[in-house]
Design an enzyme around this catalytic site. Structure first.
Site, PDB file in Angstrom:
ATOM      1  N   ASP A  34       0.937  -1.544   0.108  1.00  0.00           N
ATOM      2  CA  ASP A  34       0.000  -0.071  -0.070  1.00  0.00           C
ATOM      3  C   ASP A  34       0.704   1.307  -0.104  1.00  0.00           C
ATOM      4  OD1 ASP A  34      -0.314   1.123   3.253  1.00  0.00           O
ATOM      5  OD2 ASP A  34      -0.050  -1.203   2.869  1.00  0.00           O
ATOM      6  N   ASP A 125      -9.458   3.776   6.782  1.00  0.00           N
ATOM      7  CA  ASP A 125      -8.371   3.722   7.218  1.00  0.00           C
ATOM      8  C   ASP A 125      -8.668   4.340   8.946  1.00  0.00           C
ATOM      9  OD1 ASP A 125      -5.892   3.764   8.724  1.00  0.00           O
ATOM     10  OD2 ASP A 125      -4.705   4.476   6.789  1.00  0.00           O
ATOM     11  N   GLU A 127      -7.539   5.017  12.159  1.00  0.00           N
ATOM     12  CA  GLU A 127      -6.097   5.137  13.224  1.00  0.00           C
ATOM     13  C   GLU A 127      -6.247   6.131  14.050  1.00  0.00           C
ATOM     14  OE1 GLU A 127      -2.243   4.450  11.320  1.00  0.00           O
ATOM     15  OE2 GLU A 127      -3.258   4.258   9.432  1.00  0.00           O
TER      16      GLU A 127
END
Length: 242
Positions: A34, A125, A127
């Site tokens: 990625d 994503d 995080e």
């Protein structure tokens, strides 16, 4: 002149896709990096043909973050990886301090859908908690995922770390219908799976890999097979849209 160039690029991309993906072994381990702007050292491009030739079938590419950031290399990477026959996943880096629906709309507008040839589902994503409580963050995540699914027509993938999910998301078991992409670099035979997910779909097993064609170190991921045949999951040419 510009129109002829676009047609030539489209023909080149289609030829590359059909030639390279048709040769991909169905039973081989399916892996890929990625990437974001960090992999473009000094503005250098990625040689996606070299990435594919080294055995990588897909790549996840950062598209957007929050409400104001678009990866400046997203469009060229998307075009060139398709030309090389590399399946494309795209992800949005969540900023939960900001409303989820506008972030989902920006992401969907930038990626121009995730339902074409060689498209993996969209990725969120996770995080950063944005300072939200677990209950508020769980609600934020549901709202983002619902919006992206409505805009793209595909069930999104969730990317996270075990510790983040256990703490910021209170180890929530509410998201099992979404495929899990989990980051775990401890060198075990498999990743730790939080939240009671029955299976992981992608495992990011290192954040310091090296892949031909990418100048910088990069994360590397492997597909588990949890969503069935990878060709179908990635909308490879023989299967059309999912």
């Amino acid at each position: 002149m510009a129109g002829r160039h676009r047609l030539a690029l489209a023909a080149f991309a289609a030829t590359g896709i059909l030639a390279t993906m048709a040769a991909a072994p169905a039973t081989a381990e399916v892996s890929g990096p990625d990437v974001s702007s960090w992999q473009h050292i000094d503005g250098r491009g990625i040689d996606w043909h070299a990435v594919r030739a080294s055995g990588n079938h897909f790549a996840m590419v950062k598209a957007t973050e929050g409400l104001s950031y678009v990866n400046p290399y997203f469009v060229p990477d998307s075009l060139l990886m398709r030309a090389a026959g590399v399946a494309r996943g795209t992800y949005h880096y969540a900023r939960p301090a900001l409303a989820p629906e506008p972030q989902a709309a920006m992401y969907a507008a930038v990626v121009l859908g995730q339902n074409g040839m060689l498209d993996l589902p969209p990725v969120l994503d996770m995080e950063d908690s944005g300072g939200l409580s677990p209950a508020a963050l769980i609600d934020w995540t549901h709202r983002y995922l619902n919006t992206v699914q409505a805009l793209t027509g595909r069930t999104p993938i969730i990317y996270t770390y075990p510790n983040f999910w256990r703490t910021a998301m209170a180890d929530s078991p509410e998201f099992h219908r979404y495929p899990l992409w989990i980051a775990d670099y401890r060198g075990n035979e498999g990743p730790e799976v939080p939240g009671g997910w029955p299976a992981w779909t992608f495992w990011q097993y290192t954040d310091s890999g090296r892949i031909p064609g990418i100048a910088a170190g990069t994360d590397i991921n492997v597909y588990s097979g949890a969503q069935g045949d990878f060709a179908r999951f990635a909308n490879m040419p023989s299967f059309g849209s999912s």
